[in-house]
Design an enzyme around this catalytic site. Structure first.
Site, PDB file in Angstrom:
ATOM      1  CG  HIS A 214      87.292  29.800   0.733  1.00  0.00           C
ATOM      2  ND1 HIS A 214      87.124  29.528   2.078  1.00  0.00           N
ATOM      3  CD2 HIS A 214      87.548  31.134   0.650  1.00  0.00           C
ATOM      4  CE1 HIS A 214      87.281  30.645   2.766  1.00  0.00           C
ATOM      5  NE2 HIS A 214      87.540  31.632   1.925  1.00  0.00           N
TER       6      HIS A 214
ATOM      7  CE1 TYR B 274      84.825  21.712   5.394  1.00  0.00           C
ATOM      8  CE2 TYR B 274      83.305  22.974   6.745  1.00  0.00           C
ATOM      9  CZ  TYR B 274      84.595  22.696   6.340  1.00  0.00           C
ATOM     10  OH  TYR B 274      85.653  23.392   6.880  1.00  0.00           O
TER      11      TYR B 274
END
Length: 485
Positions: free
Chosen positions: A68, A131
């Site tokens: 992605h 993240y």
């Protein structure tokens, strides 16, 4: 480097950085500073302004997610376990399709810039992948993603667990091959002040380079009237997807600012409005590039010296005072570029066009010879501003004018006369006191407008000689002495 500091390594994908993190452990377990802004930035990680922290827990070895490419920057690591990370550049350009892989354990982090496809495969059971991102996730953002199939033969990622044995979603299995991927464009910039000479030059340059942007004029965003802005702009919500806001708008009528109405207008646009724009950028986590002026200095430096970026401010005029107040608001914003310029020459009515017109009509002008500086041609100013944004130059203050030998206004006028074929001796040099004698409402000007360009040069941008550009500027109009459109 001490053991408490991270170390940064570059990769084959521009902007993709591997970060070695110190991990401290004993018989109880381990500890690490996964993101410590001061240390990370000092080591070379961009100061990307994260606003959200996400954690993906993966129960078994072989869980695979991606590829992605998202419309924001990411900083990835693991809290427990290990992953095999894979990144593919899905941005347009020479490195489109470039692959980088590495194993990530708690001692490793990776900075992933916008447009780089991100994927991982877990190597241990019970792996927690974490993240940071610098924009809030929303379902609407999916329209700005770019995807690549994990099994794409072109990039040929050697997954530790073969994909036929791995656990992945049906959506990830259906992503397109590289030949079908539409490269993700860079995030757009927002130009404030579209109809001004600098705003027009910025838009022309952005269009010529094919860079995404939006430009607004006073009808859409009036700096002097923040109360009239759309709520999403005042709160910063409408700014989140921009990589930078470039403020090219200002009240620049220097003499008019000395009048009661002009003073109000100058302070509204150059101070109050700039403070509101800086506040919106702060709320959105978006950098602001703001253009200021040599008028924030009093010009008392000797004519053979240049003002450094950290020189004390001492404006002489209302215009200079309002611009200095705007600077104070901008420099309170952690992520900013403040760019001072001087003697800007663009299209239309300006000092050069006026002198060329006088030369063509046989008029001998009286021109001040005790104010010195360098011309700044608006096309070069626009190029330098975009350079700071495109190259992620360090936040802070810069000076951007033409390079070369500083000259007085009278000397510049002589050059104009000479280059359009008129006698330069027709220019009559006078002192500032002589020029303003008997006039009212004339704002005081700095006698020295020479700005030190060394901070700008350290970013890799080299301004061109202002007298060379004067010839180009006049030649663009056929060197006839007619004012340019």
């Amino acid at each position: 480097m001490s053991s408490s500091e991270p170390a940064v390594r570059g990769t084959a994908i521009p902007g993709l950085l591997l970060v070695d993190l110190p991990v401290h452990g004993d018989d109880r377990g381990w500890f690490k500073e996964n993101w410590q802004r001061t240390k990370a930035v000092a080591a070379g990680v961009p100061d990307f302004g994260p606003v959200q922290n996400n954690i993906s827990f993966n129960g078994g070895r072989g869980t695979t997610r991606g590829i992605h490419a998202e419309p924001w920057d990411k900083y990835v690591s693991v809290a427990t376990g290990r992953v095999f990370g894979a990144w593919v550049d899905l941005r347009g350009g020479d490195t489109f399709g470039t692959v980088v892989t590495c194993e990530i354990d708690p001692a490793t982090a990776v900075f992933v810039p916008r447009g780089v496809g991100n994927a991982f495969q877990t190597l241990d059971d019970a792996t927690a992948y974490t993240y940071l991102v610098n924009d809030h996730w929303s379902g609407d953002a999916l329209d700005e993603y770019s995807f690549l199939n994990l099994a794409d033969e072109t990039v040929g990622i050697d997954w530790p667990v073969p994909l036929e044995q791995a656990q992945l979603s049906e959506k990830d299995r259906r992503h397109p091959r590289l030949s079908e991927v539409v490269p993700l464009p860079p995030a757009p910039v927002l130009v404030v002040g579209r109809t001004g000479q600098l705003g027009r030059a910025l838009v022309e340059l952005l269009e010529r380079r094919g860079l995404p942007h939006r430009a607004v004029d006073r009808a859409e965003l009036d700096l002097a009237d923040p109360d009239g802005w759309p709520e999403g702009l005042r709160t910063g919500e409408h700014l989140r997807r921009y990589r930078a806001v470039l403020n090219a708008a200002a009240h620049t009528a220097v003499d008019d600012a000395e009048t009661p109405d002009g003073r109000t207008a100058a302070w509204a646009a150059n101070a109050t409005g700039v403070a509101a724009l800086a506040g919106a950028c702060a709320a959105a986590g978006v950098p602001l590039l703001h253009v200021s002026t040599d008028y924030v200095f009093d010009g008392t430096l000797p004519h053979d010296e240049a003002y450094p970026v950290d020189a004390p401010l001492a404006p002489l005029s209302v215009y200079g005072q309002s611009k200095a107040a705007g600077e104070a608001a901008v420099t309170a914003l952690p992520r900013h570029w403040l760019v001072r310029t001087s003697w800007v020459i663009g299209r239309g009515h300006n000092f050069v066009s006026v002198m060329a017109g006088l030369a063509s009509r046989g008029i001998s002008p009286r021109v001040v010879d005790d104010q010195v500086g360098r011309l700044t041609f608006v096309e070069d100013l626009a190029a330098g501003l975009l350079h700071l944004v495109d190259h992620r130059a360090p936040w802070g203050t810069y000076h951007l004018t033409g390079a070369g030998e500083p000259l007085s206004w009278a000397a510049v006028a002589r050059h104009v006369f000479e280059r359009v074929g008129a006698d330069p001796e027709r220019v009559v040099p006078v002192s500032t006191a002589e020029y303003v004698d008997g006039r009212t409402g004339v704002a005081p000007r700095p006698a020295n407008s020479v700005l030190d360009l060394s901070a700008l040069r350290r970013t890799g941008f080299e301004p061109r000689d202002h007298m060379e550009l004067l010839g180009t500027h006049l030649h663009a109009d056929g060197a006839t002495g007619r004012p340019r459109d």
